[in-house]
Scaffold this motif. Sequence first.
Motif, mmCIF file in Angstrom:
data_model
loop_
_atom_site.group_PDB
_atom_site.id
_atom_site.type_symbol
_atom_site.label_atom_id
_atom_site.label_comp_id
_atom_site.label_asym_id
_atom_site.label_seq_id
_atom_site.Cartn_x
_atom_site.Cartn_y
_atom_site.Cartn_z
ATOM 1 N N LEU A 136 0.838 -1.213 0.000
ATOM 2 C CA LEU A 136 0.000 0.000 0.000
ATOM 3 C C LEU A 136 0.863 1.250 0.000
ATOM 4 C CD1 LEU A 136 -2.852 -0.634 2.560
ATOM 5 C CD2 LEU A 136 -3.038 -0.273 0.102
ATOM 6 N N TRP A 137 1.929 1.175 0.763
ATOM 7 C CA TRP A 137 2.857 2.308 0.845
ATOM 8 C C TRP A 137 3.419 2.612 -0.549
ATOM 9 C CZ3 TRP A 137 4.323 5.409 4.989
ATOM 10 C CH2 TRP A 137 5.410 6.260 4.758
ATOM 11 N N GLU A 138 3.839 1.549 -1.229
ATOM 12 C CA GLU A 138 4.416 1.727 -2.572
ATOM 13 C C GLU A 138 3.377 2.307 -3.535
ATOM 14 O OE1 GLU A 138 7.479 1.535 -3.058
ATOM 15 O OE2 GLU A 138 7.946 0.607 -1.144
ATOM 16 N N GLU A 139 2.155 1.850 -3.381
ATOM 17 C CA GLU A 139 1.077 2.343 -4.236
ATOM 18 C C GLU A 139 0.876 3.844 -4.030
ATOM 19 O OE1 GLU A 139 -2.029 -0.768 -3.913
ATOM 20 O OE2 GLU A 139 -3.326 0.896 -4.502
ATOM 21 N N CYS A 140 0.882 4.266 -2.775
ATOM 22 C CA CYS A 140 0.723 5.696 -2.476
ATOM 23 C C CYS A 140 1.944 6.471 -2.967
ATOM 24 C CB CYS A 140 0.548 5.923 -0.973
ATOM 25 S SG CYS A 140 -0.968 5.235 -0.309
ATOM 26 N N ALA A 141 3.126 5.849 -2.832
ATOM 27 C CA ALA A 141 4.365 6.512 -3.267
ATOM 28 C C ALA A 141 4.322 6.771 -4.770
ATOM 29 C CB ALA A 141 5.574 5.647 -2.902
ATOM 30 N N ALA A 142 3.751 5.807 -5.510
ATOM 31 C CA ALA A 142 3.718 5.924 -6.975
ATOM 32 C C ALA A 142 2.922 7.145 -7.435
ATOM 33 C CB ALA A 142 3.135 4.647 -7.579
ATOM 34 N N VAL A 143 1.949 7.579 -6.630
ATOM 35 C CA VAL A 143 1.179 8.773 -7.004
ATOM 36 C C VAL A 143 1.585 9.991 -6.164
ATOM 37 C CG1 VAL A 143 -0.791 7.526 -7.963
ATOM 38 C CG2 VAL A 143 -0.792 8.078 -5.522
ATOM 39 N N GLY A 144 2.686 9.856 -5.410
ATOM 40 C CA GLY A 144 3.225 10.992 -4.645
ATOM 41 C C GLY A 144 2.332 11.437 -3.499
ATOM 42 N N MET A 145 1.531 10.500 -2.977
ATOM 43 C CA MET A 145 0.607 10.890 -1.898
ATOM 44 C C MET A 145 1.365 11.144 -0.587
ATOM 45 S SD MET A 145 -2.668 8.866 -0.352
ATOM 46 C CE MET A 145 -3.531 8.611 -1.870
ATOM 47 N N PRO A 146 1.076 12.264 0.092
ATOM 48 C CA PRO A 146 1.707 12.494 1.389
ATOM 49 C C PRO A 146 1.345 11.380 2.367
ATOM 50 C CG PRO A 146 0.600 14.474 0.615
ATOM 51 C CD PRO A 146 0.212 13.367 -0.317
ATOM 52 N N ARG A 147 2.332 10.896 3.104
ATOM 53 C CA ARG A 147 2.116 9.781 4.038
ATOM 54 C C ARG A 147 2.813 10.031 5.359
ATOM 55 N NH1 ARG A 147 5.320 6.773 0.194
ATOM 56 N NH2 ARG A 147 5.121 8.792 -0.805
ATOM 57 N N ASP A 176 15.403 6.034 1.080
ATOM 58 C CA ASP A 176 15.978 7.090 1.894
ATOM 59 C C ASP A 176 15.469 6.967 3.339
ATOM 60 O OD1 ASP A 176 16.968 9.368 2.959
ATOM 61 O OD2 ASP A 176 15.797 10.756 1.726
ATOM 62 N N PRO A 177 16.168 6.176 4.182
ATOM 63 C CA PRO A 177 15.691 5.966 5.557
ATOM 64 C C PRO A 177 15.624 7.256 6.369
ATOM 65 C CG PRO A 177 17.746 4.749 5.145
ATOM 66 C CD PRO A 177 17.380 5.417 3.867
ATOM 67 N N ASP A 178 16.372 8.297 5.956
ATOM 68 C CA ASP A 178 16.318 9.555 6.701
ATOM 69 C C ASP A 178 15.117 10.402 6.330
ATOM 70 O OD1 ASP A 178 18.436 9.153 8.368
ATOM 71 O OD2 ASP A 178 19.893 9.785 6.860
ATOM 72 N N ALA A 179 14.233 9.837 5.486
ATOM 73 C CA ALA A 179 12.996 10.553 5.149
ATOM 74 C C ALA A 179 11.813 9.968 5.901
ATOM 75 C CB ALA A 179 12.754 10.498 3.645
ATOM 76 N N VAL A 180 12.067 9.026 6.828
ATOM 77 C CA VAL A 180 11.003 8.440 7.666
ATOM 78 C C VAL A 180 11.486 8.544 9.107
ATOM 79 C CG1 VAL A 180 9.609 6.365 8.119
ATOM 80 C CG2 VAL A 180 10.438 6.807 5.805
ATOM 81 N N LEU A 181 11.130 9.638 9.771
ATOM 82 C CA LEU A 181 11.710 9.906 11.098
ATOM 83 C C LEU A 181 10.661 10.446 12.069
ATOM 84 C CD1 LEU A 181 15.018 11.745 10.059
ATOM 85 C CD2 LEU A 181 14.825 9.412 10.919
ATOM 86 N N PRO A 182 10.849 10.155 13.370
ATOM 87 C CA PRO A 182 9.900 10.682 14.365
ATOM 88 C C PRO A 182 10.056 12.184 14.581
ATOM 89 C CG PRO A 182 11.655 9.439 15.448
ATOM 90 C CD PRO A 182 11.880 9.296 13.967
ATOM 91 N N ARG A 272 6.489 21.479 3.856
ATOM 92 C CA ARG A 272 6.570 21.402 2.379
ATOM 93 C C ARG A 272 6.961 19.991 1.930
ATOM 94 N NH1 ARG A 272 7.802 27.005 2.185
ATOM 95 N NH2 ARG A 272 9.907 26.662 2.917
ATOM 96 N N ALA A 273 7.927 19.390 2.641
ATOM 97 C CA ALA A 273 8.400 18.048 2.254
ATOM 98 C C ALA A 273 7.305 16.994 2.479
ATOM 99 C CB ALA A 273 9.663 17.691 3.026
ATOM 100 N N VAL A 274 6.537 17.161 3.554
ATOM 101 C CA VAL A 274 5.442 16.209 3.826
ATOM 102 C C VAL A 274 4.378 16.351 2.730
ATOM 103 C CG1 VAL A 274 3.581 15.588 5.423
ATOM 104 C CG2 VAL A 274 5.862 16.108 6.316
ATOM 105 N N ALA A 275 4.043 17.594 2.390
ATOM 106 C CA ALA A 275 3.011 17.829 1.372
ATOM 107 C C ALA A 275 3.457 17.313 -0.004
ATOM 108 C CB ALA A 275 2.688 19.324 1.297
ATOM 109 N N ARG A 276 4.753 17.411 -0.277
ATOM 110 C CA ARG A 276 5.291 16.889 -1.556
ATOM 111 C C ARG A 276 5.331 15.369 -1.583
ATOM 112 N NH1 ARG A 276 9.807 20.400 -1.223
ATOM 113 N NH2 ARG A 276 11.003 18.637 -0.430
ATOM 114 N N GLY A 277 5.206 14.759 -0.404
ATOM 115 C CA GLY A 277 5.273 13.294 -0.323
ATOM 116 C C GLY A 277 6.692 12.766 -0.327
ATOM 117 N N THR A 278 7.657 13.612 0.141
ATOM 118 C CA THR A 278 9.052 13.144 0.150
ATOM 119 C C THR A 278 9.612 12.964 1.559
ATOM 120 O OG1 THR A 278 9.826 15.421 -0.074
ATOM 121 C CG2 THR A 278 9.633 14.133 -2.095
#
Length: 288
Positions: A136-147, A176-182, A272-278
């Motif tokens: 599901l994550w990959e599916e959302c990533a493919a359309v750039g959905m913020p997660r 990019d593991p540094d893009a998933v952080l608390p 901005r980065a969250v809204a861009r989905g990155t």
Amino acid sequence: MGDKANTPTGAAGGAPTADRPAAVRNVVLVGHSGSGKTTLVEALAQAAGAVGRAGRVEDGATVSDHDEIEHRQQRSVQLSLVPVAWDGFKVNLLDTPGYADFVGELRAGLRAADAALFVVSAAQEADAIAASTRMLWEECAAVGMPRAVVVTHLDTARTDFTELTAVCADLFGHDDPDAVLPLYLPVRGTEGADGHAPVTGLVGLLTERILDYSTGTRREAAPDAAQRELIAEARGRLIEGIIAESEDETLMDRYLGGEEIDVDTLIDDLERAVARGTFHPVLAAAPA
Ligand SMILES: Nc1nc2c(ncn2[C@@H]2O[C@H](COP(=O)(O)OP(=O)(O)OP(=O)(O)O)[C@@H](O)[C@H]2O)c(=O)[nH]1
Ligand SMILES: [Mg+2]
């Protein structure tokens, strides 16, 4: 799908309205059955003032699980929409069933969504999290959905939050593991007889403020020197993760050159980065 817009049980202020489409955000909650999506929707609706008191799934008292079958089975069987008003926006929380039989309802929720919250229980094994959410994550990533990821069951689970965030970074941030952080770390009280230390609050890694909920109402405090030291590493990683996503390329040089980057600038870049989905925040949730 169940739309509770007009019948919010025990609603404090009725359903919020939005006079323009630009003021509506559809946020879908996805995750394993029992991960805590319906409970989280209920808590968010309460925090936003849409319901007076958070009901429990076990009591058949949540806004989202309103069907008799859901009460009997104590799990969601259909997509449910719970609208809340927040910061001038109408946020439609789309609660999906985690059980695989109801995948059609999940798909409908995903199609309508502007953003997704991946609800992950600290009581689950990492393999179970992977099996239910990775695709599901990959599916959302493919359309750039913020997660974003929300970790639940911290009050009863043995899994350490930091350990779980590393599992999430590995699962979801393989590029990019540094893009998933608390953004926050849970603060725990004294261990009880059951061996669990309750979660009493959160410490904001950017703001360096403690949000203490131990008395039932939110109180803010500044961390002491020892607490500051405990969060220093996670704070440094988060700041670097945000700066790496910034469009201002001078920021990294300034940061590495020892400049203290202003928190508001970091929050703007984070948003901005969250809204861009990155960039994907990992958040912690626990029952009050
Ligand atoms: N201790 C604890 N229990 C929780 C937490 N979150 C949810 N629960 C309980 O876990 C059970 C499952 O929670 P739900 O909110 O129904 O889970 P769900 O993700 O909506 O499940 P499905 O509808 O089947 O997909 C319920 O008994 C909740 O009360 C939590 O953070 N801590
Ligand atoms: Mg549910």
